[in-house]
Design a protein around this motif. Structure first.
Motif, PDB file in Angstrom:
ATOM      1  N   CYS A 140     -17.005  13.049 -41.600  1.00  0.00           N
ATOM      2  CA  CYS A 140     -18.375  13.071 -42.129  1.00  0.00           C
ATOM      3  C   CYS A 140     -18.609  13.084 -43.460  1.00  0.00           C
ATOM      4  CB  CYS A 140     -19.389  13.697 -41.235  1.00  0.00           C
ATOM      5  SG  CYS A 140     -19.472  13.188 -39.383  1.00  0.00           S
ATOM      6  N   CYS A 166     -23.461  11.222 -42.836  1.00  0.00           N
ATOM      7  CA  CYS A 166     -24.507  11.686 -42.248  1.00  0.00           C
ATOM      8  C   CYS A 166     -25.134  12.743 -43.276  1.00  0.00           C
ATOM      9  CB  CYS A 166     -24.392  12.485 -41.031  1.00  0.00           C
ATOM     10  SG  CYS A 166     -23.038  13.668 -40.797  1.00  0.00           S
ATOM     11  N   HIS A 179     -24.808   6.104 -41.770  1.00  0.00           N
ATOM     12  CA  HIS A 179     -25.039   6.659 -40.343  1.00  0.00           C
ATOM     13  C   HIS A 179     -25.586   5.347 -39.436  1.00  0.00           C
ATOM     14  CE1 HIS A 179     -29.195   7.628 -40.158  1.00  0.00           C
ATOM     15  NE2 HIS A 179     -29.284   7.486 -41.333  1.00  0.00           N
ATOM     16  N   GLU A 229     -25.100  13.925 -37.368  1.00  0.00           N
ATOM     17  CA  GLU A 229     -23.953  13.747 -36.466  1.00  0.00           C
ATOM     18  C   GLU A 229     -23.888  15.064 -35.479  1.00  0.00           C
ATOM     19  OE1 GLU A 229     -22.010  11.354 -35.392  1.00  0.00           O
ATOM     20  OE2 GLU A 229     -22.276   9.697 -37.020  1.00  0.00           O
TER      21      GLU A 229
END
Length: 288
Positions: A58, A70, A90, A127
């Motif tokens: 991420c 994210c 995202h 996330e």
């Protein structure tokens, strides 16, 4: 409609809501703002990761989808890893009908409709570490953290719980997160009905921390190994004829290898010796 919070005000809001934050280097300025605007913001969007090594992925992204993916990653133990702040990759494009419902703070439409609005502009994205296969569980500490981060952002902006939306409610292309968004919004609304409160500390975290790969050596005896074995049984990965018990044996290793394969590992990555990521996914209860 709102201007995004500054990174410091965002962090203060999380901490005031009792979120256990892990700050990664440079998160305050790691974003995709050079590719387009972030804001005005209208809400919070929730996702599940559907993969391994979630925090690194991420933060860094992939060749065809640069990071950050994210703002924060909610780990199984309820910690929230801040990996970026600003516009992130995202949400992608979603339905105008869903966008209008979030702005009006009303329930999302049953079917989102055509994807015409860039959600990366208008949402804080989080996330949640989970495979999303219907078998990977969301521990209570993790769901509590999701509730708290969403409430923190909503409280800071004066939004209601209807400002929180799932990726699956934004576009028909997605199925995440794999829990009931209606139930999560109910939890968020209840929290917003009271004052911010710190997380209630317990005597120990819900899950046994990773003891290191070297811990799992021939002859090792520990209640942690028994607790691990019971979790492997619950996950349908048991390869025991007797037990599980407190001593590390070939049966434990074979059972853990089955768990690694269940997570998608193969070859040398499914050798039956626990690693941090697979261990955290198993969420072994604290041993007495």
């Amino acid at each position: 409609m709102a201007t995004p919070l500054s990174a410091e005000r965002f962090l203060d809001a999380l901490r005031a809501e009792g979120v256990r934050v892990v700050e990664h280097d440079g998160w305050r300025t790691h974003n995709r703002n050079r590719k387009g605007p972030w804001g005005p913001v209208h809400g919070v969007m929730l996702h599940h990761t559907a993969g391994r090594d979630s925090v690194a992925l991420c933060r860094d992204g992939m060749n065809d989808l640069p990071g950050p993916l994210c703002i924060g990653v909610v780990a199984k133990d309820g910690s929230v890893h801040l990996v970026g702040y600003g516009r992130t990759n995202h949400a992608g494009r979603g339905a105008r009908a869903a966008y209008d419902c979030v702005r009006a703070e009303s329930a999302p439409p049953a079917r989102p409709g055509p994807d015409t609005v860039d959600g990366n502009v208008h949402f804080y994205g989080f996330e949640i570490e989970n495979l999303g296969n219907g078998r990977d569980s969301y521990p209570g500490a993790q769901l509590d953290a999701v509730e708290r981060i969403a409430a923190a952002v909503c409280r800071a902006h004066g939004w209601h719980a209807e400002s929180v939306i799932g990726h699956k409610e934004w576009t028909t292309r997605k199925i995440d997160p794999s829990f009931s968004m209606a139930a999560m919004r109910t939890r968020i609304a209840k929290r917003l009905g009271g004052a911010p409160s710190p997380a209630t500390p317990g005597p120990a975290p819900a899950c046994e921390p990773f003891p290191g790969a070297a811990f799992f050596a021939e002859g090792r005896r520990s209640p942690v190994i028994t607790a691990m074995g019971r979790r492997l049984v619950a996950e349908g990965c048991a390869r025991y004829e007797v037990g599980p018990g407190p001593e590390w044996t070939a049966a434990d290793r074979n059972s853990y290898a089955a768990w690694q394969r269940k997570l998608g590992y193969s070859g040398g990555d499914a050798d039956g010796i626990p690693g941090r990521v697979s261990w955290d996914r198993l969420c072994v209860p604290r041993a007495a």
